[in-house]
Design a protein around this motif. Structure first.
Motif, PDB file in Angstrom:
ATOM      1  N   THR A 161      -2.016 -19.750  78.245  1.00  0.00           N
ATOM      2  CA  THR A 161      -2.958 -18.850  78.852  1.00  0.00           C
ATOM      3  C   THR A 161      -2.255 -18.212  80.031  1.00  0.00           C
ATOM      4  O   THR A 161      -2.520 -16.907  80.260  1.00  0.00           O
ATOM      5  N   LEU A 162      -1.460 -18.998  80.790  1.00  0.00           N
ATOM      6  CA  LEU A 162      -0.835 -18.180  82.036  1.00  0.00           C
ATOM      7  C   LEU A 162       0.113 -17.194  81.618  1.00  0.00           C
ATOM      8  O   LEU A 162       0.299 -16.336  82.413  1.00  0.00           O
ATOM      9  N   ASN A 204      -2.474 -13.967  79.131  1.00  0.00           N
ATOM     10  CA  ASN A 204      -3.840 -13.346  79.772  1.00  0.00           C
ATOM     11  C   ASN A 204      -3.820 -13.149  81.157  1.00  0.00           C
ATOM     12  O   ASN A 204      -4.415 -12.397  81.919  1.00  0.00           O
ATOM     13  N   ARG A 205      -3.025 -14.243  82.254  1.00  0.00           N
ATOM     14  CA  ARG A 205      -3.105 -13.942  83.747  1.00  0.00           C
ATOM     15  C   ARG A 205      -1.619 -13.978  84.206  1.00  0.00           C
ATOM     16  O   ARG A 205      -1.110 -14.864  84.860  1.00  0.00           O
ATOM     17  N   ARG A 215      -1.867 -14.473  88.265  1.00  0.00           N
ATOM     18  CA  ARG A 215      -2.050 -15.804  88.621  1.00  0.00           C
ATOM     19  C   ARG A 215      -0.798 -16.485  89.034  1.00  0.00           C
ATOM     20  O   ARG A 215      -0.742 -17.215  90.251  1.00  0.00           O
TER      21      ARG A 215
END
Length: 161
Positions: free
Chosen positions: A3-4, A7-8, A11
């Protein structure tokens, strides 16, 4: 997929920045708060006082005793530096340095005035703390510092005679 990565991405940037800032703060907090020269000054006065005592032993006892008591104001030699002469006057009270004044130092141009307005008071404070001519050079005022130290030493040498 992770997910890092997908999508992000912001972050990761924020976490890396926070880690870098935290690391820098930790490194800067490890810096010693006292300079090594200040820590070593506690041992400096002892040799100078014993050297003046040994100077009194080899010379006449009466003249050494009168030089150690009372107040003496002595002017050191004028030392020629690259930027002009430097001369120091020192006041000794009972063998202790109580005042140091720069009688002459380079002030020919605004840059000399700026450098020495900072350097001379700093050198004076160091002499009063060290109670000897064994002082550090002021960064940016190497020639003035060397001349100051040499003139001071000549004044202190004339006190022991």
């Amino acid at each position: 997929m992770h997910t890092l990565k997908k999508n992000r991405p912001l972050r990761r940037i924020v976490l890396a920045s926070a880690a870098t800032v935290s690391g820098m703060v930790l490194l800067l907090s490890l810096k010693p708060h006292t300079t090594p020269s200040v820590a070593g000054l506690a041992t400096s006065p002892a040799p100078s006082s014993s050297s003046s005592t040994s100077g009194g032993t080899t010379g006449s006892g009466g003249s050494s005793g009168s030089a150690a008591t009372g107040t003496q104001t002595l002017t050191g030699d004028s030392v020629q530096t690259r930027y002009g002469p430097v001369q120091v006057r020192v006041t000794l009270t009972n063998g202790k340095i109580t005042d140091v004044t720069a009688v002459e130092y380079p002030q020919e141009n605004p840059r000399d005035q700026q450098i020495n307005a900072y350097a001379v008071p700093q050198l004076t404070r160091e002499v009063l703390t060290a109670q000897s001519a064994d002082i550090d050079t002021v960064s940016g005022a190497t020639y003035t510092s060397d001349g100051y130290r040499e003139s001071l030493q000549s004044a202190l040498d004339s006190a022991s005679r």
